[in-house]
Design a protein around this motif. Structure first.
Motif, PDB file in Angstrom:
ATOM      1  N   PHE A  72       0.823  -1.208   0.000  1.00  0.00           N
ATOM      2  CA  PHE A  72       0.000   0.000   0.000  1.00  0.00           C
ATOM      3  C   PHE A  72       0.859   1.261   0.000  1.00  0.00           C
ATOM      4  CE2 PHE A  72      -2.381  -3.240   2.547  1.00  0.00           C
ATOM      5  CZ  PHE A  72      -3.229  -3.636   1.516  1.00  0.00           C
ATOM      6  N   ALA A  73       1.989   1.218   0.686  1.00  0.00           N
ATOM      7  CA  ALA A  73       2.877   2.377   0.712  1.00  0.00           C
ATOM      8  C   ALA A  73       3.544   2.589  -0.638  1.00  0.00           C
ATOM      9  CB  ALA A  73       3.939   2.195   1.801  1.00  0.00           C
ATOM     10  N   ALA A  74       3.838   1.503  -1.340  1.00  0.00           N
ATOM     11  CA  ALA A  74       4.604   1.590  -2.586  1.00  0.00           C
ATOM     12  C   ALA A  74       3.750   1.905  -3.810  1.00  0.00           C
ATOM     13  CB  ALA A  74       5.358   0.289  -2.817  1.00  0.00           C
ATOM     14  N   ALA A  77       0.752   5.131  -7.627  1.00  0.00           N
ATOM     15  CA  ALA A  77      -0.247   5.501  -8.636  1.00  0.00           C
ATOM     16  C   ALA A  77      -1.677   5.364  -8.108  1.00  0.00           C
ATOM     17  CB  ALA A  77      -0.072   4.634  -9.878  1.00  0.00           C
ATOM     18  N   GLY A  78      -1.855   4.669  -6.992  1.00  0.00           N
ATOM     19  CA  GLY A  78      -3.200   4.434  -6.480  1.00  0.00           C
ATOM     20  C   GLY A  78      -3.764   5.619  -5.737  1.00  0.00           C
ATOM     21  N   ASP A  79      -5.087   5.627  -5.571  1.00  0.00           N
ATOM     22  CA  ASP A  79      -5.767   6.666  -4.808  1.00  0.00           C
ATOM     23  C   ASP A  79      -5.236   6.679  -3.379  1.00  0.00           C
ATOM     24  OD1 ASP A  79      -8.397   8.449  -4.536  1.00  0.00           O
ATOM     25  OD2 ASP A  79      -8.278   7.109  -2.798  1.00  0.00           O
ATOM     26  N   ALA A  80      -4.779   7.834  -2.912  1.00  0.00           N
ATOM     27  CA  ALA A  80      -4.104   7.909  -1.616  1.00  0.00           C
ATOM     28  C   ALA A  80      -5.037   7.574  -0.455  1.00  0.00           C
ATOM     29  CB  ALA A  80      -3.493   9.297  -1.431  1.00  0.00           C
ATOM     30  N   ALA A  81      -6.272   8.061  -0.505  1.00  0.00           N
ATOM     31  CA  ALA A  81      -7.205   7.783   0.584  1.00  0.00           C
ATOM     32  C   ALA A  81      -7.513   6.291   0.659  1.00  0.00           C
ATOM     33  CB  ALA A  81      -8.488   8.587   0.392  1.00  0.00           C
ATOM     34  N   GLU A  82      -7.665   5.667  -0.487  1.00  0.00           N
ATOM     35  CA  GLU A  82      -7.922   4.224  -0.511  1.00  0.00           C
ATOM     36  C   GLU A  82      -6.714   3.465   0.027  1.00  0.00           C
ATOM     37  OE1 GLU A  82      -8.971   0.662  -3.716  1.00  0.00           O
ATOM     38  OE2 GLU A  82      -9.289   2.761  -4.260  1.00  0.00           O
ATOM     39  N   ARG A  83      -5.524   3.879  -0.382  1.00  0.00           N
ATOM     40  CA  ARG A  83      -4.305   3.219   0.098  1.00  0.00           C
ATOM     41  C   ARG A  83      -4.154   3.373   1.603  1.00  0.00           C
ATOM     42  NH1 ARG A  83      -0.072   6.410  -2.968  1.00  0.00           N
ATOM     43  NH2 ARG A  83       1.423   5.242  -1.693  1.00  0.00           N
ATOM     44  N   THR A 136       2.469  11.871   1.371  1.00  0.00           N
ATOM     45  CA  THR A 136       3.174  12.703   0.394  1.00  0.00           C
ATOM     46  C   THR A 136       2.512  12.612  -0.970  1.00  0.00           C
ATOM     47  OG1 THR A 136       5.285  12.487   1.546  1.00  0.00           O
ATOM     48  CG2 THR A 136       5.375  13.049  -0.783  1.00  0.00           C
ATOM     49  N   ASP A 137       2.181  11.403  -1.402  1.00  0.00           N
ATOM     50  CA  ASP A 137       1.514  11.223  -2.700  1.00  0.00           C
ATOM     51  C   ASP A 137       0.158  11.917  -2.712  1.00  0.00           C
ATOM     52  OD1 ASP A 137       3.648   9.673  -3.550  1.00  0.00           O
ATOM     53  OD2 ASP A 137       2.671   7.760  -3.110  1.00  0.00           O
ATOM     54  N   GLY A 138      -0.598  11.758  -1.610  1.00  0.00           N
ATOM     55  CA  GLY A 138      -1.918  12.372  -1.553  1.00  0.00           C
ATOM     56  C   GLY A 138      -1.853  13.886  -1.560  1.00  0.00           C
ATOM     57  N   ALA A 139      -0.896  14.469  -0.842  1.00  0.00           N
ATOM     58  CA  ALA A 139      -0.752  15.924  -0.819  1.00  0.00           C
ATOM     59  C   ALA A 139      -0.308  16.454  -2.167  1.00  0.00           C
ATOM     60  CB  ALA A 139       0.253  16.327   0.268  1.00  0.00           C
ATOM     61  N   ALA A 140       0.597  15.738  -2.834  1.00  0.00           N
ATOM     62  CA  ALA A 140       1.105  16.187  -4.133  1.00  0.00           C
ATOM     63  C   ALA A 140       0.000  16.233  -5.178  1.00  0.00           C
ATOM     64  CB  ALA A 140       2.230  15.267  -4.593  1.00  0.00           C
ATOM     65  N   ARG A 141      -0.976  15.365  -5.060  1.00  0.00           N
ATOM     66  CA  ARG A 141      -2.078  15.319  -6.044  1.00  0.00           C
ATOM     67  C   ARG A 141      -3.310  16.070  -5.565  1.00  0.00           C
ATOM     68  NH1 ARG A 141      -0.465   9.637  -6.789  1.00  0.00           N
ATOM     69  NH2 ARG A 141      -2.247   8.979  -5.532  1.00  0.00           N
TER      70      ARG A 141
END
Length: 207
Positions: A72-74, A77-83, A136-141
Motif C-alpha cells: 500500500f505504501a509503494a 499511482a493508487g488513490d491515496a485515501a484508498e491506500r 506525500t503522494d496524496g498531498a502532491a495530487r
C-alpha cells in the motif's frame, strides 16, 4: 544426505518454536541448539549473545508487519485515501490476528519487545515512514490537506489509531464493538485529511 546448512533464518525459526514451547523466561540458547541438532556454539557463531538472538527474533516478527503493508505504501499511482484506508485495515488485521490467533506467542513477543525498546522505536519509524509516503503522494495530487509536515502528520495518524495496533490495547480487540470503534476512527482520520480547506503549496492546511 548432507546436513542442512545452518543459517540465521533457520536459527530464528527454531527460536520462535522454542519460545512458543517454553516461554521467554525459560527458553535458552541450548534449547534452540538442541532443536536444530547443533552445538550452542554454532548458534553463537551467528548471534553473539542470547540478547542478540532475542532482538533478532523480535525484529523478524515486526518485519512481517512492515512487509505486509509495503504494498500500500509503494503503490504511488493508487488513490491515496484508498491506500491509507487499506494500510490501516491491514495493520489492525495483522495485529489482531497475532493477538487472537496465537495469544501465547503474542504474549511472548510483548515480553521481547519490552526488552528491545530500540527495535520497537525502529518499527514505529518504519511504519510512519510508510504512512509518510502515502501522505506525500496524496498531498502532491491534492487529495490530502495535511495539517502539519509529513512526518508530524504521519505520527499523528499513528497515534490517533493506536487503540487498534498498540499491544497494550490487545484485550479489547476481541470485543464485538471494536469493529464499530475502528470504523469510526478510520473515517475520522480520512475525513480530516481529505478536508476542503485551503492548502499551501506544500500540501499543508493554510493558517
Amino acid at each position: 544426505m548432507p546436513p542442512e546448512t545452518l543459517t540465521p533464518e533457520r536459527i530464528l525459526e527454531a527460536t520462535e518454536d522454542v519460545l512458543r514451547r517454553f516461554g521467554p523466561a525459560k527458553a535458552t540458547v541450548v534449547d534452540v541448539a538442541r532443536a536444530l541438532g547443533v552445538s550452542h556454539g554454532s548458534v553463537y557463531r551467528h548471534f553473539a549473545t542470547k540478547a542478540a538472538l532475542r532482538e533478532a527474533v523480535t525484529q523478524r516478527w515486526l518485519d512481517r508487519t512492515h512487509d505486509a503493508l509495503e504494498t500500500f505504501a509503494a503503490d504511488s499511482a493508487g488513490d491515496a485515501a484508498e491506500r491509507l484506508g487499506q494500510w490501516l485495515d491491514g495493520l489492525f488485521a495483522a495485529k489482531r490476528r497475532k493477538a487472537i490467533g496465537d495469544p501465547e506467542m503474542f504474549a511472548t513477543f510483548m515480553v521481547l519487545a519490552g526488552e528491545n525498546s530500540d527495535t520497537v522505536t525502529r518499527h514505529i519509524a518504519h511504519m510512519t515512514e510508510q504512512l509518510g509516503r502515502i501522505l506525500t503522494d496524496g498531498a502532491a495530487r491534492g487529495e490530502f490537506v495535511l495539517p502539519a509536515s509529513v512526518p508530524v502528520t504521519a505520527r499523528a495518524v499513528w497515534d490517533a489509531t493506536c487503540r487498534f495496533h498498540d499491544p497494550v490495547y490487545s484485550a479489547e480487540w476481541s470485543d464485538p464493538a471494536i469493529d464499530t470503534a475502528y470504523a469510526a476512527a478510520r473515517a475520522l482520520v480520512l475525513r480530516g485529511l481529505t478536508g476542503n480547506g485551503p492548502a499551501t503549496a506544500d500540501g499543508r492546511a493554510d493558517g
